[in-house]
Motif scaffolding. Structure first.
Motif, mmCIF file in Angstrom:
data_model
loop_
_atom_site.group_PDB
_atom_site.id
_atom_site.type_symbol
_atom_site.label_atom_id
_atom_site.label_comp_id
_atom_site.label_asym_id
_atom_site.label_seq_id
_atom_site.Cartn_x
_atom_site.Cartn_y
_atom_site.Cartn_z
ATOM 1 N N GLY A 1 -4.899 -2.867 -3.531
ATOM 2 C CA GLY A 1 -6.066 -1.875 -3.006
ATOM 3 C C GLY A 1 -6.252 -0.530 -4.073
ATOM 4 O O GLY A 1 -5.604 -0.696 -5.175
ATOM 5 N N SER A 2 -6.934 0.420 -3.663
ATOM 6 C CA SER A 2 -7.242 1.658 -4.648
ATOM 7 C C SER A 2 -5.896 2.219 -4.672
ATOM 8 O O SER A 2 -5.984 3.314 -5.533
ATOM 9 N N GLU A 3 -4.890 2.355 -3.765
ATOM 10 C CA GLU A 3 -4.029 2.973 -3.693
ATOM 11 C C GLU A 3 -2.599 2.410 -3.134
ATOM 12 O O GLU A 3 -2.872 1.257 -2.445
ATOM 13 N N GLN A 4 -1.663 2.871 -3.321
ATOM 14 C CA GLN A 4 -0.453 2.076 -3.023
ATOM 15 C C GLN A 4 -0.212 2.262 -1.579
ATOM 16 O O GLN A 4 -0.559 3.394 -1.140
ATOM 17 N N ALA A 5 0.605 1.475 -0.797
ATOM 18 C CA ALA A 5 0.892 1.566 0.608
ATOM 19 C C ALA A 5 2.172 2.054 0.673
ATOM 20 O O ALA A 5 3.188 1.828 -0.224
ATOM 21 N N SER A 6 2.562 2.601 1.830
ATOM 22 C CA SER A 6 3.929 3.078 1.908
ATOM 23 C C SER A 6 4.699 1.942 3.008
ATOM 24 O O SER A 6 4.140 1.647 3.842
ATOM 25 N N LEU A 7 5.905 1.865 2.863
ATOM 26 C CA LEU A 7 6.871 1.071 3.870
ATOM 27 C C LEU A 7 8.248 1.806 3.998
ATOM 28 O O LEU A 7 8.854 1.630 3.096
ATOM 29 N N SER A 8 8.359 2.170 5.317
ATOM 30 C CA SER A 8 9.656 2.882 5.599
ATOM 31 C C SER A 8 10.660 1.625 5.734
ATOM 32 O O SER A 8 10.446 0.671 6.162
ATOM 33 N N TYR A 9 11.959 2.074 5.497
ATOM 34 C CA TYR A 9 13.246 1.199 5.528
ATOM 35 C C TYR A 9 13.419 0.797 7.005
ATOM 36 O O TYR A 9 14.115 -0.196 7.169
#
Length: 244
Positions: free
Chosen positions: A102-110
């Motif tokens: 996408g246009s920006e990265q996604a975040s993924l919690s541990y």
């Protein structure tokens, strides 16, 4: 209300095309008559008594009242609940940064992995492939991924991808591959045994018993983009006969 849509189903539409319909103001004395609802899918936007086309493509219809634009778009726009294939690009404290196209990265919690705790952290490295779904996705916030469902189970999500091949196809072809009765996937399964992971962001991961078979499956999937059913079946028959 549906008549203005049904006349255009299967036609090519461009951004700026407008569907106008007026809701009848007459009151039925026989009962509580309600106007039919129209569900606008991707490429259509409701604005009062008008529906605007905001993406070029072919107008599609699904019973009873859903309409959307079928286009060969390659850029992915995150949507809540969609399952995607991401590439881990960085670690930032308790958060992994994931490229989803996408246009920006996604975040993924541990903590977004099955069985993960503060003491038992998942083994995720930069460059790993992850399969997850969006729990937050809107234009005003950073997208957020999770690799567990609502009950805390992985259900096939998480880190994967050892030894396979990752490539990208258009979003239109991806929707055809993800349909429950996809003829492309059924016909491919008759040629070679292989594993495949499909993400709504257009990414495909394939692994067969040999590198040669993996490359053949990838090339066949990419070739299906602009083929008719007859052309695809003829190509698959050539592969099955060993003349590919």
């Amino acid at each position: 209300m549906h008549d203005c849509f049904k006349d255009k189903v299967g036609d090519v539409l461009l951004p700026g095309d407008v569907f106008s319909f007026q809701i009848s103001e007459t009151i039925s004395l026989a009962g509580n008559a309600k106007p039919d609802k129209v569900v606008c899918g991707p490429g259509l936007r409701r604005d009062g008594d008008e529906v605007l086309v905001c993406k070029s493509g072919i107008l599609r219809h699904k019973q009873p009242n859903m309409y959307w634009m079928d286009s060969q778009q390659r850029r992915y726009v995150p949507a809540k609940g969609e399952s995607v294939i991401g590439i881990v690009t960085a670690k930032a404290g308790d958060i992994f940064k994931v490229d989803v196209g996408g246009s920006e990265q996604a975040s993924l919690s541990y903590l977004g992995f099955e069985g993960a705790t503060k003491r038992n952290r998942p083994n995720v490295q930069v460059g790993d492939l992850v399969y997850g779904h969006f729990i937050i996705a809107n234009k005003d916030m950073e997208p957020e991924l999770a690799c567990i469902d609502s009950s805390g189970r992985a259900n096939g999500m998480g880190v994967f991808g050892a030894g396979g091949l990752l490539f990208k196809v258009s979003l239109g072809l991806m929707r055809r591959l993800l349909s429950p009765q996809s003829e492309i996937v059924k016909e491919l399964g008759k040629l070679f045994p292989f594993e495949m992971v499909l993400g709504m962001n257009g990414r495909v991961w394939v692994k067969a018993k040999s590198i040669q078979h993996t490359l053949i499956v990838a090339n066949l999937l990419e070739s299906c983009e602009n083929m008719t059913a007859q052309q695809r079946q003829a190509l698959f028959k050539r592969v099955a006969d060993g003349s590919f």
